[in-house]
Scaffold this active site. Structure first.
Site, PDB file in Angstrom:
ATOM      1  CG  ASP A 112       3.374 -35.226   4.094  1.00 48.33           C
ATOM      2  OD1 ASP A 112       2.396 -35.953   3.905  1.00 48.33           O
ATOM      3  OD2 ASP A 112       3.995 -34.673   3.170  1.00 48.33           O
ATOM      4  CG  MET A 161       9.163 -39.786  -2.049  1.00 51.20           C
ATOM      5  SD  MET A 161       8.402 -41.328  -1.558  1.00 51.20           S
ATOM      6  CE  MET A 161       6.691 -40.876  -1.528  1.00 51.20           C
ATOM      7  CG  HIS A 208       7.553 -30.932  -3.825  1.00 55.69           C
ATOM      8  ND1 HIS A 208       6.607 -31.495  -4.651  1.00 55.69           N
ATOM      9  CD2 HIS A 208       7.776 -31.827  -2.838  1.00 55.69           C
ATOM     10  CE1 HIS A 208       6.286 -32.695  -4.186  1.00 55.69           C
ATOM     11  NE2 HIS A 208       6.972 -32.915  -3.086  1.00 55.69           N
ATOM     12  CB  ALA A 227       5.091 -36.269  -8.562  1.00 54.14           C
ATOM     13  CG  HIS A 252       3.100 -30.349  -5.486  1.00 54.96           C
ATOM     14  ND1 HIS A 252       3.363 -29.617  -4.343  1.00 54.96           N
ATOM     15  CD2 HIS A 252       2.964 -31.637  -5.076  1.00 54.96           C
ATOM     16  CE1 HIS A 252       3.359 -30.416  -3.295  1.00 54.96           C
ATOM     17  NE2 HIS A 252       3.137 -31.659  -3.704  1.00 54.96           N
ATOM     18  CB  SER A 304       3.115 -36.102  -5.402  1.00 55.60           C
ATOM     19  OG  SER A 304       4.147 -35.221  -5.030  1.00 55.60           O
ATOM     20  NE  ARG A 305      -0.009 -40.601  -1.436  1.00 57.55           N
ATOM     21  CZ  ARG A 305       0.223 -41.890  -1.695  1.00 57.55           C
ATOM     22  NH1 ARG A 305      -0.568 -42.547  -2.505  1.00 57.55           N
ATOM     23  NH2 ARG A 305       1.236 -42.516  -1.132  1.00 57.55           N
ATOM     24  CD  GLU A 362       3.569 -26.000   9.613  1.00 60.68           C
ATOM     25  OE1 GLU A 362       2.555 -25.426   9.168  1.00 60.68           O
ATOM     26  OE2 GLU A 362       4.206 -25.602  10.608  1.00 60.68           O
ATOM     27  CB  VAL A 410       1.585 -24.647  -0.982  1.00 58.98           C
ATOM     28  CG1 VAL A 410       1.111 -23.818  -2.161  1.00 58.98           C
ATOM     29  CG2 VAL A 410       2.890 -24.076  -0.420  1.00 58.98           C
TER      30      VAL A 410
HETATM   31  O1  PAF Z   1       7.491 -36.538   2.090  1.00 59.33           O
HETATM   32  C1  PAF Z   1       8.068 -37.228   1.220  1.00 59.33           C
HETATM   33  O2  PAF Z   1       8.020 -36.930   0.011  1.00 59.33           O
HETATM   34  C2  PAF Z   1       8.822 -38.473   1.648  1.00 59.33           C
HETATM   35  O3  PAF Z   1       8.200 -39.103   2.726  1.00 59.33           O
HETATM   36  C3  PAF Z   1      10.304 -38.204   1.943  1.00 59.33           C
HETATM   37  C4  PAF Z   1      10.460 -37.266   3.131  1.00 59.33           C
HETATM   38  C5  PAF Z   1      10.984 -37.614   0.721  1.00 59.33           C
HETATM   39  C6  PAF Z   1      11.012 -39.524   2.299  1.00 59.33           C
HETATM   40  O4  PAF Z   1      10.952 -40.427   1.245  1.00 59.33           O
END
Ligand code: PAF
Length: 280
Positions: free
Chosen positions: A151, A31, A38, A33, A35, A187-188, A149, A177
């Site tokens: 999430d 989504m 990602h 933002a 870091h 991102s938050r 992982e 990470v």
């Molecule tokens: O983990 C995320 O950033 C989101 O839940 C995803 C997998 C991109 C779905 O919008």
């Protein structure tokens, strides 16, 4: 700078050429933002695929609060700069009409795995995730998809959904990470007020200590009160859950008498943080 495609048609034209050439396509759904977490997914995708697509779409369907959706950081230009050195082939950043065209009426829902943990505190969140993610898989035609992982529940839910719907994509889990003090990258984190940042590190410290005690045979109920009190003392406003779950099924556990994961969600400075560690 990495090319940004905004329409399904443009993306499909590009991916079709790659597929014809027999290339393996990887996707890193995000989504934005972006870091270092990602970027570690991007690195894994580059190692495992011939072509890599990073998707950036702030999915309104997975936010259960309008203000959370509004506050979510949007940094597309900086994101494109961050992925540039990684050799990403394309950023796919569709507008909402490419994902939810007029008349869109379908929702994908996974039962069981979505019912506790974040699912209990964010009604509708996982339906939003499991509605957008298969669209991103199908639009990108990816052979492999990379998820963090951090999430952990999302990773299990997405893996189940892809298997149940026979989507021919391999879900590749990637390790969380962390900052030097242990805070999981998210991102938050940029939304954390400066005076809460030190306290944020307690989340991982507490998780690690409780996980070590559980590995030694302790019972969760005997540890959770003190763990929650320690987070509150560090400045957290609220602990939503601190749960031990079985790997794979996410069934609740009190003792780590099989492969398990300890998961936490807590609010700090008005920001909801989640984290988890393996136990045993
Ligand atoms: O983990 C995320 O950033 C989101 O839940 C995803 C997998 C991109 C779905 O919008």
């Amino acid at each position: 700078m990495t090319e940004i495609l905004r329409t399904r048609a443009a993306l499909r034209a590009r991916v079709t050429g790659w597929k014809r050439a027999g290339e393996v396509v990887g996707v890193v759904p995000t989504m934005g933002a972006l870091h270092a977490g990602h970027l570690s997914l991007v690195t894994a995708a580059k190692a495992g695929c011939d072509r890599v697509i990073v998707t950036i779409f702030v999915n309104p369907k997975q936010f259960n609060s309008a203000s959370d959706l509004e506050k979510y950081p949007r940094t597309e230009e900086a994101d494109a700069e961050k992925v540039a050195p990684y050799g990403v082939d394309v950023i796919y950043a569709p507008g909402p009409e490419e994902i939810y065209p007029e008349g869109f009426a379908t929702s994908v829902s996974v039962s069981g795995l979505t019912e506790g943990l974040c699912g209990a505190f964010r009604p509708g969140h996982f339906d939003g995730v499991t509605t957008v993610v298969p669209k991103l898989f199908l639009q990108t035609g990816a052979d492999k998809a990379y998820f963090g992982e951090k999430d952990y529940q999302q990773l299990q839910v997405v893996t189940r959904m892809a298997a149940d719907l026979d989507i021919p994509v391999e879900i590749v889990p990637c390790a969380t990470v962390r900052e030097a003090d242990g805070l999981a990258l998210s991102s938050r984190n940029v939304m954390l007020p400066a005076d809460t940042r030190r306290g944020a590190a307690e989340l991982y410290a507490v998780l690690s200590e409780v996980a070590a005690a559980l590995s030694g045979g302790a019972v969760l109920d005997e540890l959770s009160g003190a763990a929650e009190a320690r987070l509150i003392a560090a400045g957290f406003e609220k602990v939503e859950y601190l749960d031990l779950r079985a790997v794979g099924t996410l069934a609740p556990m009190q003792r780590a008498d099989g492969p398990a994961r300890l998961l936490v969600a807590a609010w700090l400075g008005g920001v909801r943080l989640i984290d988890n560690v393996a136990v045993g």
